[in-house]
Design a protein around this motif. Structure first.
Motif, mmCIF file in Angstrom:
data_model
loop_
_atom_site.group_PDB
_atom_site.id
_atom_site.type_symbol
_atom_site.label_atom_id
_atom_site.label_comp_id
_atom_site.label_asym_id
_atom_site.label_seq_id
_atom_site.Cartn_x
_atom_site.Cartn_y
_atom_site.Cartn_z
ATOM 1 N N CYS A 105 -50.970 -18.964 -15.645
ATOM 2 C CA CYS A 105 -51.588 -18.101 -14.639
ATOM 3 C C CYS A 105 -51.176 -18.497 -13.228
ATOM 4 C CB CYS A 105 -53.112 -18.151 -14.764
ATOM 5 S SG CYS A 105 -53.731 -17.553 -16.358
ATOM 6 N N PHE B 145 -54.422 -21.360 -18.850
ATOM 7 C CA PHE B 145 -54.332 -21.510 -17.401
ATOM 8 C C PHE B 145 -52.922 -21.911 -16.960
ATOM 9 C CE2 PHE B 145 -59.063 -22.465 -16.208
ATOM 10 C CZ PHE B 145 -59.394 -21.167 -16.558
ATOM 11 N N LYS C 295 -61.630 -26.198 -16.965
ATOM 12 C CA LYS C 295 -60.263 -26.288 -16.450
ATOM 13 C C LYS C 295 -59.281 -26.688 -17.549
ATOM 14 C CE LYS C 295 -60.727 -31.055 -14.700
ATOM 15 N NZ LYS C 295 -60.648 -31.883 -13.470
ATOM 16 N N ASP D 180 -55.706 -28.792 -13.214
ATOM 17 C CA ASP D 180 -55.247 -27.467 -12.824
ATOM 18 C C ASP D 180 -53.802 -27.507 -12.327
ATOM 19 O OD1 ASP D 180 -57.728 -26.573 -13.482
ATOM 20 O OD2 ASP D 180 -58.450 -26.377 -11.426
ATOM 21 N N THR E 93 -56.512 -19.586 -11.191
ATOM 22 C CA THR E 93 -57.528 -19.734 -12.241
ATOM 23 C C THR E 93 -58.913 -19.714 -11.606
ATOM 24 O OG1 THR E 93 -57.534 -22.163 -12.134
ATOM 25 C CG2 THR E 93 -55.962 -21.129 -13.653
#
Length: 333
Positions: free
Chosen positions: A44, A41, A36, A318, A47
């Motif tokens: 995005c 990421f 992670k 995240d 993920t």
């Protein structure tokens, strides 16, 4: 309608995601990686964590994810990953996924530096003299010479050998190497974008001015007919699908193919700034368009890179990444 793109092993290339959004706001980007804590990421929409690309589980995991998530297109950002994904390209294509990377034979030719040299010789492309045995290197190549991993990436493990005692790798080193004639000249990169049939749809070129640890940090676009012609020739003969970054050395007016990187290269942003727009072309191709060959980028455009640190609670990595991306979008509006 949203189209779902998997950016496989996105790594640090999050800026490519924004290029695609600029070209087509309907694109929904899912980035994959092993951890992670993958910088890309942040750029995005979703993920996903995948097994190690060299693991036995990896190919099946990608196929299942593409099927269950109805992935419309896949790009890869790492040479070993392109090699692995090429093996399952038929399965992915059969389910309707546009795979913007080559099939297995072409991907392996680009990943295997010795095969690259053999392919070049067979196709009349100038390439440095290359051998895959230290004894041959000692007898056939002059010092200094280049030693590089046969299946390497991002310049890791590449060295200049200046003494005969250093031709063979150190005892205990099990890496498979090739040895090449050292071409001392000007380093140039040719970028090629191919459609799903392997037809070139764009070519651009730039000079790498500063590079650290395999990462391009300063580049300037160049416009020359011989570079464009070589890019078209390489794209047609190899059948390049999707983006490809080609390393070339120029010595005494002659262009030497060094290696293929069948993915977006670290210097692609300079081509994009100059108007090459590979993401826009790939988005059109995915929708079924057949764009003509585009070579109209601008010369003498420079690109530099900077750092964008961000962070937060480890448990919320995240969410922190997505928040960092959304904050940058708000500031750019």
């Amino acid at each position: 309608m949203k189209t779902r793109w998997l950016f496989s092993t996105i790594g640090k290339r999050g800026y490519i995601a924004q290029y695609f959004r600029d070209a087509d706001p309907s694109i929904h980007i899912i980035g994959s990686g092993r951890t992670k804590f993958t910088p890309g990421f942040a750029s995005c929409d979703e993920t996903v964590l995948m097994p190690d690309i060299l693991s036995e589980e990896y190919p099946a995991a990608v196929i299942e994810f593409a099927r269950s998530q109805k992935i419309n297109a896949i790009l890869s950002f790492a040479d070993p990953d392109v090699d692995r994904l090429s093996m399952i390209r038929p399965e992915l294509t059969a389910m309707g996924t546009s795979c913007f990377f080559p099939g297995q034979s072409v991907a392996r030719m680009g990943f295997d530096k010795f095969q690259t040299a053999e392919w070049a010789l067979a196709n009349g492309i100038t390439v440095p003299q290359t051998v895959c045995d230290p004894v041959q290197a000692a007898s056939q190549l002059a010092l200094p010479m280049i030693r590089k991993p046969r299946f390497g990436s991002a310049s890791v493990g590449v060295s200049v050998v200046r003494h005969e005692r250093d031709i063979a790798p150190p005892a205990g080193n099990t890496t498979e190497y090739i040895w090449q004639e050292l071409i001392q000249g000007t380093e140039v990169n040719i970028e090629i974008c191919g459609d799903l049939t392997g037809r070139p749809v764009a070519v651009s070129a730039w000079k790498k001015m500063i590079s650290r640890n395999g990462e391009t940090e300063l580049a300037v676009t160049v416009r020359r007919d011989d570079l464009t012609e070589l890019g078209i020739l390489l794209g047609e003969k190899a059948g390049i699908i999707g983006p490809c970054d080609v390393d070339v050395m120029e010595r005494d007016g002659r262009l030497y193919l060094i290696e293929f990187n069948m993915r977006f290269g670290g210097g692609y942003p300079v081509s994009h700034l100059a108007g090459a727009d590979f993401p826009g072309l790939l988005a059109r191709i995915q929708r079924g368009d057949h764009p003509p060959l585009h070579t109209g980028y601008a010369g003498d455009i420079f690109m530099m890179k900077t750092l964008h640190p961000f962070g937060g609670p480890v448990a919320q990595a995240d969410e922190t990444f997505r928040s960092a991306f959304n904050l940058r979008n708000e500031h750019s509006q």
